[in-house]
Design an enzyme around this catalytic site. Sequence first.
Site, PDB file in Angstrom:
ATOM      1  N   GLU B  50       0.871  -1.168   0.000  1.00  9.97           N
ATOM      2  CA  GLU B  50       0.000   0.000   0.000  1.00  9.97           C
ATOM      3  C   GLU B  50       0.909   1.219   0.000  1.00  9.97           C
ATOM      4  OE1 GLU B  50      -3.636  -1.843   2.724  1.00  9.97           O
ATOM      5  OE2 GLU B  50      -2.651   0.011   3.333  1.00  9.97           O
ATOM      6  N   ASP B  61      -5.673   9.749   9.991  1.00 12.02           N
ATOM      7  CA  ASP B  61      -4.337   9.270  10.329  1.00 12.02           C
ATOM      8  C   ASP B  61      -3.816   9.875  11.621  1.00 12.02           C
ATOM      9  OD1 ASP B  61      -3.455   7.407   8.258  1.00 12.02           O
ATOM     10  OD2 ASP B  61      -3.836   9.093   6.916  1.00 12.02           O
TER      11      ASP B  61
END
Lengths: 405, 278
Positions: B50, B61
């Site tokens: 990824e 995040d």
Amino acid sequence: MTIAKPNSYRSGPDERGHFGIFGGRFVAETLMPLILDLEKAYTAAKADPAFHVEMNGYLKNYVGRPSPLYFAERLTEHLGGAKIYLKREELNHTGSHKVNNVLGQIMLARRMGKKRIIAETGAGQHGVATATLCARFGLECVVYMGAVDVERQQPNVIRMEMLGATVHPVQSGTRTLKDAMNEALRDWVTNVHNTFYCIGTVAGPHPYPTLVRDFQSIIGNETKAQMQEVEGRLPDSLVACIGGGSNAMGLFHPFLDDPSVEIFGVEAAGHGLTQLHAASIAGGRPGVLHGNRTYLLMDADGQIQDAHSISAGLDYPGIGPEHSWLHDVGRVNYLSATDDEALAAFQLLSKLEGIIPALEPAHAIAKVMELAPKRPKDHLMVVNLSGRGDKDVPQVGDILKGKSK
Amino acid sequence: MTTRIDTRFAELKKQGRSAFVTYVMAGDPDPATSLEIVKALPKAGSDVIELGIPFTDPMADGPSIQAAGLRALKAGMTLKKTLDVVRDFRKDDNATPLVLMGYYNPIYIYGVDKFLADAKSSGVDGLIVVDLPPEEDDELCIPALKAGLNFIRLATPTTDDKRLPAVLTNTSGFVYYVSIAGITGAAAADANVVGEAVARIKRHTGLPICVGFGIRTPEAARAIAEKADGSVVGTALVDALKNSLDAEGRATAKTVNAVAELTAALAQGVRAAKQAAG
């Protein structure tokens, strides 16, 4: 690009939360179930007479509504044109229009059984309003505020803490309102099971832009009735400042289908539109951030750019999606005022009317100083005085001292 | 349509082994070093890569990946250069699946059609776009499927049985199960709880289920590998990278190896798992 004029400017959004291409629900999957729950809870509350009775009771006896529509006689004389009325939202409990929306959302949170409230704040007005109602209803309150804003809006930080809220200074990114919203979203994703996110403006994922607009529309609805009472007719123009745009949307929305009413939104032009500013419509283009598609300040790669405004409440690189749509369809004229123009307006209103405005509505006053002299004496102009300037006194005092040196 | 992702998971199933999925941020700490890191991942045991698209406002995040994105942006990384990294990687590796992961705005501004064409021709196999739930499938998911790319969706602890079908409808490649409600880099979920969640999702789909968020050690990777079709590690690798940088945040001679060594250790953990979930 020509966009077809709709039959009504007040029918949006569609069932997926779109105003034209703007709005939507651009959020992480973790939040989606809650956002759908919120939509359901809001639809149910709107249809429940008991919700409105309870809310109207608090608006009257706790917030102090209706707020006056005040004829600013000396400002009118000074500018020599339009007859200027101030919608006195700064007289609300907590000192700004923010409380109208917070009351509505806290009542929704209570209906949904959420015990923990989070909020983002720029100038601290939304944070103070949220802390206030959390105190009133015995709810835990956590406020995210950019570290830069914590510095320049100290009085509001102290108020929030006195009211029992926890204020988290946000150190990430540009350390202003945008980053406070990122941190609030991160908190929400983490604590979604017990937490209600009380968004302070007409932005974010659907249904927030709609419900915040609806809770703020009391401003325009009262104005309509009050103007009818004193002048026997509609106003000719409306002026309000715009960061995310909740005070403006609250004033504008009830008038959108009255074609005789000219409507002006005032963005923050900061140091000027060719330099650092916060005018998303004047200097941005459509993009996706914080749950919605709207006009945003960004670079060629889609990276969000730093906004700048002297006013912490306008220092945001986006704007509510319904404003973006109203701009594209041409119903509202979006102007901008610089830091210096806002400072001048701040001083003028203080000296002529004995009303110290917050730096945010000082941007609206700055454009009134341009618009009013060009209009006839029978032109009725309403400005939303969305907040009071107590919180800005230390900052403006320092700036003026610096200038006189 | 069979992508490299489908092929890889089919191979691993034959081997009876769970996949090891690694996340790194494109352009962190600079575009050239980032390419070397990506190239090193398969050799160190990564089965699926990824690659993060840097964004100024990564709302899902934690601090580590936020900082990684900002390092990349400071080094001049863009979405176009991210696709360049993929294209260069593909010169030597035509088998390892590569998924781009990020937020919608850079893609929207690049232009959806142009992005999909360029991503496909660069050798991208799939997309994970954090802020595009199924309610916004018209934006990118449907066009991506038409363009021959997998659209990998996140399922979370808040995605209940009622909602799962909506989440899975246009999902392909694999399902990324986020093991906790939270941001990247947060605390790990208990492997047994994860196992129950994976079993629940498997009742709704035949797609492989990879589990991420909170896996930092070979032991944790092994525990998850025994419960799911794959485990995803991101923050731990990003932290290893960061710890190898000099005081100014620049790559050192140790940087590529720091990521590769941790990848190898984690991959061993995955390979030591008793058996992959059926």
